[in-house]
Design a protein around this motif. Structure first.
Motif, PDB file in Angstrom:
ATOM      1  N   PRO A   1      73.221   4.852 -13.935  1.00 17.03           N
ATOM      2  CA  PRO A   1      73.149   6.221 -13.394  1.00 17.03           C
ATOM      3  C   PRO A   1      74.412   7.047 -13.666  1.00 17.03           C
ATOM      4  CG  PRO A   1      72.344   4.647 -11.778  1.00 17.03           C
ATOM      5  CD  PRO A   1      72.923   3.857 -12.899  1.00 17.03           C
ATOM      6  N   GLN A   2      75.580   6.402 -13.616  1.00 10.21           N
ATOM      7  CA  GLN A   2      76.817   7.133 -13.921  1.00 10.21           C
ATOM      8  C   GLN A   2      76.836   7.587 -15.376  1.00 10.21           C
ATOM      9  OE1 GLN A   2      79.737   4.181 -12.881  1.00 10.21           O
ATOM     10  NE2 GLN A   2      80.349   5.297 -11.028  1.00 10.21           N
ATOM     11  N   LEU A   3      76.407   6.697 -16.278  1.00 13.05           N
ATOM     12  CA  LEU A   3      76.368   7.057 -17.696  1.00 13.05           C
ATOM     13  C   LEU A   3      75.430   8.239 -17.918  1.00 13.05           C
ATOM     14  CD1 LEU A   3      77.078   6.466 -20.684  1.00 13.05           C
ATOM     15  CD2 LEU A   3      75.071   4.973 -20.716  1.00 13.05           C
ATOM     16  N   MET A   4      74.266   8.205 -17.300  1.00  7.66           N
ATOM     17  CA  MET A   4      73.300   9.300 -17.473  1.00  7.66           C
ATOM     18  C   MET A   4      73.836  10.614 -16.894  1.00  7.66           C
ATOM     19  SD  MET A   4      70.933   8.247 -19.197  1.00  7.66           S
ATOM     20  CE  MET A   4      70.016   6.852 -19.714  1.00  7.66           C
ATOM     21  N   ARG A   5      74.563  10.518 -15.813  1.00  6.74           N
ATOM     22  CA  ARG A   5      75.073  11.712 -15.148  1.00  6.74           C
ATOM     23  C   ARG A   5      76.296  12.289 -15.863  1.00  6.74           C
ATOM     24  NH1 ARG A   5      75.066   9.543 -10.565  1.00  6.74           N
ATOM     25  NH2 ARG A   5      77.198   8.783 -10.541  1.00  6.74           N
ATOM     26  N   ARG A   6      77.245  11.423 -16.252  1.00  6.60           N
ATOM     27  CA  ARG A   6      78.524  11.898 -16.791  1.00  6.60           C
ATOM     28  C   ARG A   6      78.590  11.924 -18.307  1.00  6.60           C
ATOM     29  NH1 ARG A   6      82.784   8.302 -13.678  1.00  6.60           N
ATOM     30  NH2 ARG A   6      83.201   7.879 -15.853  1.00  6.60           N
ATOM     31  N   GLY A   7      77.813  11.059 -18.963  1.00  2.00           N
ATOM     32  CA  GLY A   7      77.935  10.943 -20.416  1.00  2.00           C
ATOM     33  C   GLY A   7      79.133  10.081 -20.759  1.00  2.00           C
ATOM     34  N   ILE A   8      79.502  10.088 -22.030  1.00  6.80           N
ATOM     35  CA  ILE A   8      80.599   9.240 -22.476  1.00  6.80           C
ATOM     36  C   ILE A   8      81.321   9.923 -23.625  1.00  6.80           C
ATOM     37  CG2 ILE A   8      79.193   7.931 -24.103  1.00  6.80           C
ATOM     38  CD1 ILE A   8      80.758   5.439 -23.148  1.00  6.80           C
ATOM     39  N   ALA A   9      82.639   9.709 -23.698  1.00  3.98           N
ATOM     40  CA  ALA A   9      83.436  10.267 -24.787  1.00  3.98           C
ATOM     41  C   ALA A   9      83.422   9.293 -25.950  1.00  3.98           C
ATOM     42  CB  ALA A   9      84.860  10.511 -24.315  1.00  3.98           C
ATOM     43  N   THR A  10      83.114   9.793 -27.138  1.00  4.79           N
ATOM     44  CA  THR A  10      83.124   8.979 -28.344  1.00  4.79           C
ATOM     45  C   THR A  10      84.170   9.534 -29.297  1.00  4.79           C
ATOM     46  OG1 THR A  10      81.471  10.297 -29.502  1.00  4.79           O
ATOM     47  CG2 THR A  10      80.660   8.516 -28.091  1.00  4.79           C
ATOM     48  N   HIS A  11      84.326   8.876 -30.410  1.00  2.78           N
ATOM     49  CA  HIS A  11      85.305   9.316 -31.401  1.00  2.78           C
ATOM     50  C   HIS A  11      84.962  10.703 -31.944  1.00  2.78           C
ATOM     51  CE1 HIS A  11      88.276   9.075 -34.550  1.00  2.78           C
ATOM     52  NE2 HIS A  11      87.346   9.284 -35.467  1.00  2.78           N
ATOM     53  N   THR A  12      83.690  11.009 -32.027  1.00  3.99           N
ATOM     54  CA  THR A  12      83.278  12.291 -32.605  1.00  3.99           C
ATOM     55  C   THR A  12      83.004  13.351 -31.553  1.00  3.99           C
ATOM     56  OG1 THR A  12      80.986  11.525 -32.661  1.00  3.99           O
ATOM     57  CG2 THR A  12      82.308  11.201 -34.651  1.00  3.99           C
ATOM     58  N   GLY A  13      83.242  13.055 -30.294  1.00  4.88           N
ATOM     59  CA  GLY A  13      83.036  14.039 -29.240  1.00  4.88           C
ATOM     60  C   GLY A  13      82.260  13.460 -28.072  1.00  4.88           C
ATOM     61  N   ARG A  14      81.956  14.320 -27.130  1.00  3.48           N
ATOM     62  CA  ARG A  14      81.270  13.899 -25.916  1.00  3.48           C
ATOM     63  C   ARG A  14      79.769  13.747 -26.190  1.00  3.48           C
ATOM     64  NH1 ARG A  14      83.335  12.164 -21.782  1.00  3.48           N
ATOM     65  NH2 ARG A  14      82.194  12.157 -19.859  1.00  3.48           N
ATOM     66  N   LEU A  15      79.181  12.683 -25.627  1.00  2.00           N
ATOM     67  CA  LEU A  15      77.747  12.442 -25.759  1.00  2.00           C
ATOM     68  C   LEU A  15      77.117  12.436 -24.373  1.00  2.00           C
ATOM     69  CD1 LEU A  15      77.063   9.531 -28.274  1.00  2.00           C
ATOM     70  CD2 LEU A  15      76.330  11.876 -28.444  1.00  2.00           C
ATOM     71  N   ALA A  16      75.950  13.005 -24.274  1.00  2.01           N
ATOM     72  CA  ALA A  16      75.178  12.897 -23.038  1.00  2.01           C
ATOM     73  C   ALA A  16      74.739  11.444 -22.878  1.00  2.01           C
ATOM     74  CB  ALA A  16      73.967  13.816 -23.093  1.00  2.01           C
ATOM     75  N   GLY A  17      74.478  11.033 -21.656  1.00  2.00           N
ATOM     76  CA  GLY A  17      74.101   9.652 -21.393  1.00  2.00           C
ATOM     77  C   GLY A  17      72.865   9.223 -22.146  1.00  2.00           C
ATOM     78  N   ARG A  18      71.863  10.085 -22.183  1.00  2.00           N
ATOM     79  CA  ARG A  18      70.619   9.774 -22.891  1.00  2.00           C
ATOM     80  C   ARG A  18      70.890   9.547 -24.371  1.00  2.00           C
ATOM     81  NH1 ARG A  18      67.279  13.076 -25.715  1.00  2.00           N
ATOM     82  NH2 ARG A  18      68.483  14.842 -25.025  1.00  2.00           N
ATOM     83  N   ASP A  19      71.736  10.384 -24.965  1.00  2.00           N
ATOM     84  CA  ASP A  19      72.049  10.243 -26.385  1.00  2.00           C
ATOM     85  C   ASP A  19      72.817   8.954 -26.660  1.00  2.00           C
ATOM     86  OD1 ASP A  19      70.857  12.698 -26.697  1.00  2.00           O
ATOM     87  OD2 ASP A  19      72.748  13.818 -26.687  1.00  2.00           O
ATOM     88  N   ALA A  20      73.707   8.576 -25.759  1.00  2.00           N
ATOM     89  CA  ALA A  20      74.460   7.329 -25.930  1.00  2.00           C
ATOM     90  C   ALA A  20      73.530   6.126 -25.855  1.00  2.00           C
ATOM     91  CB  ALA A  20      75.556   7.228 -24.864  1.00  2.00           C
ATOM     92  N   VAL A  21      72.576   6.165 -24.932  1.00  2.00           N
ATOM     93  CA  VAL A  21      71.617   5.063 -24.819  1.00  2.00           C
ATOM     94  C   VAL A  21      70.756   4.978 -26.075  1.00  2.00           C
ATOM     95  CG1 VAL A  21      69.600   4.237 -23.548  1.00  2.00           C
ATOM     96  CG2 VAL A  21      71.594   5.060 -22.305  1.00  2.00           C
ATOM     97  N   VAL A  22      70.314   6.121 -26.592  1.00  2.00           N
ATOM     98  CA  VAL A  22      69.499   6.123 -27.808  1.00  2.00           C
ATOM     99  C   VAL A  22      70.304   5.565 -28.977  1.00  2.00           C
ATOM    100  CG1 VAL A  22      68.404   7.630 -29.518  1.00  2.00           C
ATOM    101  CG2 VAL A  22      67.953   7.958 -27.087  1.00  2.00           C
TER     102      VAL A  22
END
Length: 140
Positions: free
Chosen positions: A96-117
């Protein structure tokens, strides 16, 4: 050409700095939820199971067992490694935290759904490939 430096020569030129006073925080989990790693491992083991059941042959028992052991080791050793972090240990995000906050990657910020995909696309495609192989073998 290379030159051998003796301990005395190095000691004359060395600059000794004081030890750092702050503790470096090491994030060994990449902040990704353990559930995603578990799902990835389950899909890889499912691929081995689908091929093992769909292509039943006495000659494939040992290779399939070896593949399964490598998958378990490939996910088990890093799971142990994340618990070896020095205290204070940084906890990975839960789903739930990942979906809510997203995650920072090398190429920029990703939404949680995009990171899971991004994380799950390869294991899902491998599982679909295994199912397709078994279906093709069963129909031919």
């Amino acid at each position: 050409m290379s030159k051998h430096f003796t301990r005395e020569i190095v000691a004359e030129q060395a600059i000794i700095h004081a030890a750092p006073r702050h503790q470096v925080v090491v994030d060994r989990s990449f902040e990704m939820p353990a559930a995603l790693y578990g799902a990835t491992a389950a899909l890889y083991l499912g691929f081995i199971a689908v091929l093992g059941l769909g292509l039943q042959s006495p000659g494939l028992v040992i290779p399939m067992a070896i593949f399964a052991i490598f998958i378990v080791a490939g996910f088990g050793v890093p799971a142990i490694w994340t618990r070896l972090a020095p205290l204070p240990r940084q906890r990975p995000l839960d789903l739930p935290q990942l979906m809510r906050r997203g995650i920072a990657t090398h190429t920029g910020r990703l939404a949680g759904r995009d990171a899971v995909v991004q994380m799950m696309i390869l294991p899902v495609l491998i599982m679909a490939w295994g199912l397709a192989v078994v279906v093709i073998v069963a129909t031919v």
